[in-house]
Design an enzyme around this catalytic site. Structure first.
Site, PDB file in Angstrom:
ATOM      1  N   CYS A   2      59.170  86.723  37.104  1.00  0.00           N
ATOM      2  CA  CYS A   2      59.867  85.878  38.059  1.00  0.00           C
ATOM      3  C   CYS A   2      60.540  84.714  37.313  1.00  0.00           C
ATOM      4  CB  CYS A   2      58.956  85.268  39.114  1.00  0.00           C
ATOM      5  SG  CYS A   2      57.936  86.476  39.963  1.00  0.00           S
ATOM      6  N   ARG A  26      64.643  88.099  34.852  1.00  0.00           N
ATOM      7  CA  ARG A  26      63.180  87.996  34.875  1.00  0.00           C
ATOM      8  C   ARG A  26      62.561  88.734  36.058  1.00  0.00           C
ATOM      9  NH1 ARG A  26      61.754  83.489  31.585  1.00  0.00           N
ATOM     10  NH2 ARG A  26      59.684  83.557  32.465  1.00  0.00           N
ATOM     11  N   TRP A  72      59.750  89.233  40.671  1.00  0.00           N
ATOM     12  CA  TRP A  72      59.302  90.550  40.218  1.00  0.00           C
ATOM     13  C   TRP A  72      57.898  90.680  40.784  1.00  0.00           C
ATOM     14  CZ3 TRP A  72      55.240  92.395  37.179  1.00  0.00           C
ATOM     15  CH2 TRP A  72      55.351  93.716  36.758  1.00  0.00           C
ATOM     16  N   ASN A  98      55.927  81.257  39.344  1.00  0.00           N
ATOM     17  CA  ASN A  98      55.995  82.352  38.370  1.00  0.00           C
ATOM     18  C   ASN A  98      54.629  82.462  37.722  1.00  0.00           C
ATOM     19  OD1 ASN A  98      56.640  84.125  36.247  1.00  0.00           O
ATOM     20  ND2 ASN A  98      57.273  82.436  34.931  1.00  0.00           N
ATOM     21  N   GLY A  99      54.047  83.677  37.715  1.00  0.00           N
ATOM     22  CA  GLY A  99      52.732  83.861  37.088  1.00  0.00           C
ATOM     23  C   GLY A  99      51.765  84.495  38.065  1.00  0.00           C
ATOM     24  N   GLU A 468      61.380 105.036  20.329  1.00  0.00           N
ATOM     25  CA  GLU A 468      62.367 104.140  20.922  1.00  0.00           C
ATOM     26  C   GLU A 468      63.375 104.922  21.780  1.00  0.00           C
ATOM     27  OE1 GLU A 468      62.446 101.225  21.575  1.00  0.00           O
ATOM     28  OE2 GLU A 468      64.521 100.678  21.915  1.00  0.00           O
ATOM     29  N   LYS A 472      63.834 104.344  25.814  1.00  0.00           N
ATOM     30  CA  LYS A 472      65.154 104.042  26.396  1.00  0.00           C
ATOM     31  C   LYS A 472      65.461 104.999  27.534  1.00  0.00           C
ATOM     32  CE  LYS A 472      65.677 101.062  25.264  1.00  0.00           C
ATOM     33  NZ  LYS A 472      65.147 100.068  24.402  1.00  0.00           N
ATOM     34  N   GLU A 475      63.127 104.550  30.780  1.00  0.00           N
ATOM     35  CA  GLU A 475      63.216 103.315  31.567  1.00  0.00           C
ATOM     36  C   GLU A 475      64.499 103.208  32.378  1.00  0.00           C
ATOM     37  OE1 GLU A 475      63.291  99.449  29.619  1.00  0.00           O
ATOM     38  OE2 GLU A 475      64.175 100.323  27.835  1.00  0.00           O
ATOM     39  N   HIS A 491      49.641 120.962  19.092  1.00  0.00           N
ATOM     40  CA  HIS A 491      48.246 120.673  19.447  1.00  0.00           C
ATOM     41  C   HIS A 491      48.095 120.396  20.941  1.00  0.00           C
ATOM     42  CE1 HIS A 491      47.022 120.800  15.289  1.00  0.00           C
ATOM     43  NE2 HIS A 491      48.101 120.087  15.005  1.00  0.00           N
ATOM     44  N   LYS A 585      63.633  92.007  32.630  1.00  0.00           N
ATOM     45  CA  LYS A 585      64.008  91.841  31.227  1.00  0.00           C
ATOM     46  C   LYS A 585      62.891  91.185  30.427  1.00  0.00           C
ATOM     47  CE  LYS A 585      66.849  91.839  27.719  1.00  0.00           C
ATOM     48  NZ  LYS A 585      66.794  93.121  26.981  1.00  0.00           N
TER      49      LYS A 585
HETATM   50  O1  M6R Z   1      61.539  90.137  25.003  1.00  0.00           O
HETATM   51  P1  M6R Z   1      60.645  91.087  24.266  1.00  0.00           P
HETATM   52  O2  M6R Z   1      61.295  91.695  23.080  1.00  0.00           O
HETATM   53  O3  M6R Z   1      59.312  90.510  23.935  1.00  0.00           O
HETATM   54  O4  M6R Z   1      60.372  92.269  25.297  1.00  0.00           O
HETATM   55  C1  M6R Z   1      59.453  93.270  24.991  1.00  0.00           C
HETATM   56  C2  M6R Z   1      59.552  94.418  25.965  1.00  0.00           C
HETATM   57  O5  M6R Z   1      59.246  93.988  27.265  1.00  0.00           O
HETATM   58  C3  M6R Z   1      60.950  95.035  25.977  1.00  0.00           C
HETATM   59  O6  M6R Z   1      61.307  95.483  24.716  1.00  0.00           O
HETATM   60  C4  M6R Z   1      60.997  96.227  26.960  1.00  0.00           C
HETATM   61  O7  M6R Z   1      60.179  97.253  26.507  1.00  0.00           O
HETATM   62  C5  M6R Z   1      62.426  96.701  27.123  1.00  0.00           C
HETATM   63  N1  M6R Z   1      62.695  96.941  28.507  1.00  0.00           N
HETATM   64  C6  M6R Z   1      62.713  97.958  26.389  1.00  0.00           C
HETATM   65  O8  M6R Z   1      64.034  98.356  26.522  1.00  0.00           O
END
Ligand code: M6R
Length: 590
Positions: A2, A26, A72, A98-99, A468, A472, A475, A491, A585
């Site tokens: 948030c 956020r 969020w 927030n929290g 990675e 990508k 998500e 396996h 984000k």
């Molecule tokens: O801001 P940060 O790099 O600490 O964020 C870490 C992860 O939350 C961030 O990389 C997340 O996995 C992304 N959505 C991946 O694309």
């Protein structure tokens, strides 16, 4: 997660809306604003994005005091009822939070006569404030602050005062002052749009913000000294056209150069030779993409270094017993610098005597205040939830840092180090070659977009790239996806191979290519579609051609086709590429 914002100054409603747009990364499932006007507080809130909130507040009378929130969801479903702000039953206080208030259930039990309007933990705070109010709003805020457990940055307006209050513990809160007003906010990037003189509120702090000054107290009302500094101006791109994710992928060549130049001009590794030689272990700690960059950097460093280089997921680091002593060095990797697990992990390393470096894209973020040193990755602001250019820059900077350590320990020669710098300088062109041919990735995306699952495989240094690529894709496209070391498929996972499944095989190391070719045949003969991402061609597979690069630098480039593949797949499926469902984000809750 948030985002919260509060301000005292002209056009508070309009400015709060602007701020919420900047904070939308956020969390973006609902949003709201509380505006104080002539002895009462008006609340506007709605499910959905800030654009939906903007419609509701359109034409609303302006005022000079407001707080706002973009959510969020943690406690309670996504709906208007659970959106912030919350008003106390008597209408005297409005709060945004927030929290997580960890003891909210116990606190709710102390309010038996209150009819709660939401399922959130946050609403409790508004009713507690009303209960504790005895004619002095600051005293009520202090009393409630002492009752709360958990992580919180809470902004509060009270109908009785010309003040905004805030309570802060373990969730980010920045305060800013300028000619135009006084502000508080979840991040420095947003607040710098309104004020350059800023202070980061320490944990266990109550802030009393008036039009011209900010006072900081501990929870017992004792005033605290808090330093103000001049914040950098961040680039603003909230009005850019098109998808941020694609724009950010296309910035990779330029940002890689910035990262390399920035590193060369920085102090780099600020540890003396004696300290470096005494090191016993190096941790590379982060979450999500940031963790994957650490995984990849560790695979590179294993080629040089004569000590343990251990990638660890930040949340795992917190609850497992990883050894830390004064010969431990930790790189805390975070694009935003606000990821709660990573910030907590940094605190843990410091508490136990280890050395901490923030490897981040965000100067003056929470992580930089916890770590002893900061190394900037110079990727420029990232807006898309899916992190792309930050990964490439994190990996470049980590490669440089680890090479410096290897050099200082005498296990990497001067000539190899110079060659490495030349190789890194050539990477932007290599990436540009892939970007110029992006339409071929759009065609491959058409082949996988209807798959029931996509598996990414790679061996040794190609495995982190597989991780990675898989992250990508899942998500932003919502297609089920997993990554495996190629040899591990047989396996268990081989049982899932069938024509609705695709396998993306990453193979950049010529000495392992024949092994990967066997894996490709194994999955193809069970009906899976195979996409080989490699400098060489494979039978039975669609080819995505990579340039041939050194094993230490190839990961920075070979991830790019996977970033594009995820983008085009999600786009073709009509997904909201920049703001995928359920995500945000920056993950500021543990
Ligand atoms: O801001 P940060 O790099 O600490 O964020 C870490 C992860 O939350 C961030 O990389 C997340 O996995 C992304 N959505 C991946 O694309």
């Amino acid at each position: 997660m948030c985002g919260i914002f509060g301000m005292i100054g002209k056009n508070a409603v309009g400015n709060t809306l602007t701020a919420l747009k900047l904070l939308e990364y956020r969390g973006y499932d609902s949003a709201g604003i509380a505006a104080k006007r002539n002895g009462h507080i008006d609340v506007y809130k709605t499910e959905g994005r800030i654009a939906a909130l903007a419609k509701i507040v359109q034409g609303a009378e302006e005022t000079d005091m407001a707080i706002g929130h973009t959510r969020w969801a943690t406690h309670g479903a996504v709906c208007t009822q659970n959106a912030h702000p919350f008003l106390s039953r008597d209408g005297r206080f409005a709060i945004v939070h927030n929290g997580i208030i960890e003891n909210y259930k116990q606190l709710k039990q102390t309010l038996p006569s209150v009819d709660f309007g939401s399922q959130t933990d946050s609403e409790t705070v508004a009713h507690l404030l009303a209960r504790e109010y005895r004619g002095d709003a600051l005293q009520a805020v202090l009393t409630v602050a002492r009752l709360l457990k958990g992580s919180f940055a809470i902004a509060i307006v009270c109908v009785e005062t010309r003040t905004i209050y805030a309570v802060k513990n373990k969730s980010p809160l920045v305060v800013g002052l300028s000619e135009s007003g006084a502000y508080l906010c979840s991040d420095v990037r947003c607040i710098s749009r309104f004020a350059q003189r800023v202070a980061v509120a320490p944990d266990n702090t109550v802030v009393e913000l008036s039009a011209r000054e900010a006072k900081f107290y501990d929870f017992f009302g004792k005033e605290k000294e808090t330093d103000f500094f001049t914040a950098d101006r961040f680039d603003e791109a909230e009005n850019a056209e098109g998808d941020f994710m694609l724009k950010e992928i296309f910035e990779i060549p330029e940002k890689l150069l910035c990262a390399l130049d920035g590193y060369k001009q920085s102090d780099g590794l600020q540890l003396g030779r004696f300290t470096v030689n005494a090191l016993k272990r190096i941790y590379l700690i982060g979450c999500g993409t940031a963790y994957n960059s650490g995984l990849q950097a560790a695979a590179v460093a294993r080629k040089w270094l004569d000590l343990d280089v251990l990638p660890v997921i930040a949340s795992e680091f917190l609850y497992d017993n990883y050894p830390v002593d004064d010969n431990t060095l930790a790189f805390l990797i975070s694009q935003s610098g606000e990821t709660a697990d990573t910030v907590r992990a940094a605190e843990r390393v410091r508490e136990r005597g280890g050395k901490t470096y923030a490897v981040t894209n965000t100067r003056s973020s929470s992580l930089t205040f916890v770590c002893e040193h900061t190394v900037n990755i110079f990727a420029g602001s990232e807006y898309a939830v899916a992190s792309t250019k930050a990964y490439n820059c994190q990996l470049e900077v980590l490669t440089l840092l680890l090479a410096d350590i290897a050099f200082a320990r005498g296990v990497l020669s001067q000539s190899r180090r110079s060659e490495l710098l030349d190789e890194l300088a050539a990477l932007p062109d290599a990436v540009q070659g892939i970007l110029d041919d992006c339409s071929s990735l759009a065609r491959v995306a058409e082949q996988i977009k209807n798959c029931s699952a996509v598996f990414y495989i790679g061996r040794t240094a190609d495995y982190p790239i597989a991780c990675e690529g898989s992250l990508k894709l899942k998500e932003i496209s919502y297609i089920h996806s997993e990554a495996y070391p190629a040899g591990e498929l047989k396996h268990g996972t081989l049982a899932l191979m069938e024509p609705t499944v695709a396998v993306v095989a990453i193979s950049t190391q010529s000495e392992l290519a024949d092994k990967t070719a066997s894996s490709v045949i194994e999955v193809a003969s069970r009906g899976a579609k195979v996409i080989a991402v490699s400098p060489r061609l494979f039978d039975n597979a669609l080819s995505v051609k990579l340039p041939r690069l050194s094993p230490e630098t190839s990961g920075i480039v070979s991830v790019v086709p996977l970033q594009l593949l995820a983008y085009y797949t999600a786009k073709s499926l009509g997904r909201d590429v920049d703001k995928p469902r359920h995500l945000a984000k920056s993950v500021t809750v543990e």
